[in-house]
Design a protein around this motif. Structure first.
Motif, PDB file in Angstrom:
ATOM      1  N   VAL A  50      11.740  23.528  54.519  1.00 16.59           N
ATOM      2  CA  VAL A  50      13.124  23.423  54.074  1.00 16.59           C
ATOM      3  C   VAL A  50      13.176  23.972  52.651  1.00 16.59           C
ATOM      4  O   VAL A  50      12.504  23.469  51.752  1.00 16.59           O
ATOM      5  N   ILE A  51      13.960  25.035  52.445  1.00 17.54           N
ATOM      6  CA  ILE A  51      14.083  25.676  51.135  1.00 17.54           C
ATOM      7  C   ILE A  51      15.386  25.224  50.491  1.00 17.54           C
ATOM      8  O   ILE A  51      16.431  25.184  51.144  1.00 17.54           O
ATOM      9  N   PHE A  52      15.332  24.882  49.195  1.00 16.12           N
ATOM     10  CA  PHE A  52      16.548  24.472  48.487  1.00 16.12           C
ATOM     11  C   PHE A  52      16.666  25.229  47.167  1.00 16.12           C
ATOM     12  O   PHE A  52      15.662  25.648  46.574  1.00 16.12           O
ATOM     13  N   GLY A  53      17.905  25.420  46.733  1.00 13.31           N
ATOM     14  CA  GLY A  53      18.160  26.137  45.491  1.00 13.31           C
ATOM     15  C   GLY A  53      19.614  26.539  45.376  1.00 13.31           C
ATOM     16  O   GLY A  53      20.457  26.136  46.176  1.00 13.31           O
ATOM     17  N   ARG A  54      19.906  27.388  44.372  1.00 14.25           N
ATOM     18  CA  ARG A  54      21.292  27.723  44.030  1.00 14.25           C
ATOM     19  C   ARG A  54      21.914  28.757  44.966  1.00 14.25           C
ATOM     20  O   ARG A  54      23.138  28.762  45.170  1.00 14.25           O
ATOM     21  N   ASN A  55      21.109  29.643  45.535  1.00 12.56           N
ATOM     22  CA  ASN A  55      21.640  30.771  46.307  1.00 12.56           C
ATOM     23  C   ASN A  55      21.937  30.351  47.748  1.00 12.56           C
ATOM     24  O   ASN A  55      21.081  30.424  48.630  1.00 12.56           O
ATOM     25  N   ASP A  71      20.713  32.033  51.007  1.00 10.47           N
ATOM     26  CA  ASP A  71      19.286  32.294  51.147  1.00 10.47           C
ATOM     27  C   ASP A  71      18.454  31.012  51.200  1.00 10.47           C
ATOM     28  O   ASP A  71      17.227  31.074  51.160  1.00 10.47           O
ATOM     29  N   VAL A  72      19.111  29.854  51.237  1.00 15.48           N
ATOM     30  CA  VAL A  72      18.386  28.586  51.281  1.00 15.48           C
ATOM     31  C   VAL A  72      18.918  27.734  52.424  1.00 15.48           C
ATOM     32  O   VAL A  72      20.002  27.981  52.959  1.00 15.48           O
ATOM     33  N   HIS A  73      18.144  26.737  52.783  1.00 18.32           N
ATOM     34  CA  HIS A  73      18.576  25.820  53.842  1.00 18.32           C
ATOM     35  C   HIS A  73      19.464  24.708  53.287  1.00 18.32           C
ATOM     36  O   HIS A  73      20.311  24.177  54.004  1.00 18.32           O
ATOM     37  N   VAL A  74      19.234  24.340  52.025  1.00 20.25           N
ATOM     38  CA  VAL A  74      20.041  23.305  51.380  1.00 20.25           C
ATOM     39  C   VAL A  74      20.417  23.814  49.989  1.00 20.25           C
ATOM     40  O   VAL A  74      19.536  24.141  49.187  1.00 20.25           O
ATOM     41  N   CYS A  75      21.724  23.858  49.707  1.00 19.49           N
ATOM     42  CA  CYS A  75      22.199  24.410  48.438  1.00 19.49           C
ATOM     43  C   CYS A  75      22.273  23.314  47.383  1.00 19.49           C
ATOM     44  O   CYS A  75      22.846  22.249  47.605  1.00 19.49           O
TER      45      CYS A  75
END
Length: 272
Positions: free
Chosen positions: A51-56, A59-63
């Motif tokens: 699970v990728i998270f971040g601002r974009n 391009d992420v799974h959780v913003c």
């Protein structure tokens, strides 16, 4: 608004989803739930699942913090390896875990325990961006309500009269809820104690000896961060800071204890 990046086998959690601190539905053991103000996902365990998270957002799974340029476009990820979900920081700013633990970029990942874990990224203008994480336990359920059970009291540490008075004086800034409290310097604590108990022979050395004794006793009782070996050099005020935090968190010292500082001086064996 662009959707999150899809993840195979994941279930979307809407922005309106309630806090994960309240628990999760019955789920397969190891299922991870993640949630921010923008929504989140639930994903079953499986080697290499991520699970990728971040601002974009696209391009992420959780913003997380999509309007805050201090948050990296891909700030971190949660990866399932072995029997755990591991937290990785791939961003510029540290991620704060419970207990004030900071995970910096490119540090070794840390495993997440079962249950609820709040993660924070500090952004612009003192903003705190929250990523809620919940890992379903072995039985796949949240803990059962225990409304009628007797409350477990905290472990209150035993202090003798001199130790208690010395620590109240040393930690008065903590008891006063100052924003960034620090222990009173030894010489100032000794001076104030000498005013409160003029015949008790208070000196800088006596205060330090008593406080070191309490630190050693609590360290032997399992409290972390109270020895030089744990903290490393330079120590500064860290040992006494950690001691005072433990005494407040355990309710061994509480704000009403400050009343002793307003009492008239006591001489000899008399007490007000």
């Amino acid at each position: 608004m662009s959707p999150f990046r899809p993840v195979d086998g994941g279930t979307t959690l809407p922005e309106s989803h309630g806090s994960l601190a309240r628990g999760v539905p019955p789920s397969a053991p190891g299922t991870i739930f993640t949630l921010t103000l923008a929504g989140g996902i639930a994903l079953g365990s499986g080697e290499g699942r991520e699970v990728i998270f971040g601002r974009n957002r696209p391009d992420v799974h959780v913003c997380l913090g999509e309007d805050d340029l201090r948050v990296s476009r891909r700030h971190g990820s949660l990866v399932h390896r072995g029997r755990h979900w591991w937290l990785h920081n791939t961003g510029r700013l540290p991620i704060r875990l419970p207990g004030a633990r900071l995970l910096f970029g490119n540090e070794e990942p840390v495993p997440l325990a079962e249950g609820y874990t709040p993660l924070f990224v500090r952004g612009s203008n003192e903003r705190e961006h929250l990523l809620e994480v919940y890992v379903a336990g072995a039985d796949g359920r949240r803990p059962a309500p225990r409304h009628e059970d007797v409350t477990r009291p905290p472990k209150v540490w035993r202090l003798d009269e001199d130790e208690r008075l010395a620590l109240i004086v040393l930690g008065q800034r903590y008891l006063l809820h100052e924003p960034r409290p620090q222990p009173l310097p030894w010489h100032m604590a000794a001076g104030q104690l000498a005013e409160l108990r003029p015949d008790a022979g208070w000196t800088r050395k006596k205060v330090e000896h008593l406080v070191v004794g309490v630190r050693n006793r609590l360290s032997a009782g399992g409290v972390a961060g109270l020895t030089r070996a744990e903290i490393g050099e330079p120590v500064g005020n860290a040992l006494n800071h950690n001691l005072l935090r433990e005494l407040l968190l355990s309710t061994t010292l509480v704000p009403p204890d400050l009343a002793v500082l307003d009492e008239p001086p006591v001489r000899g064996g008399e007490r007000p």
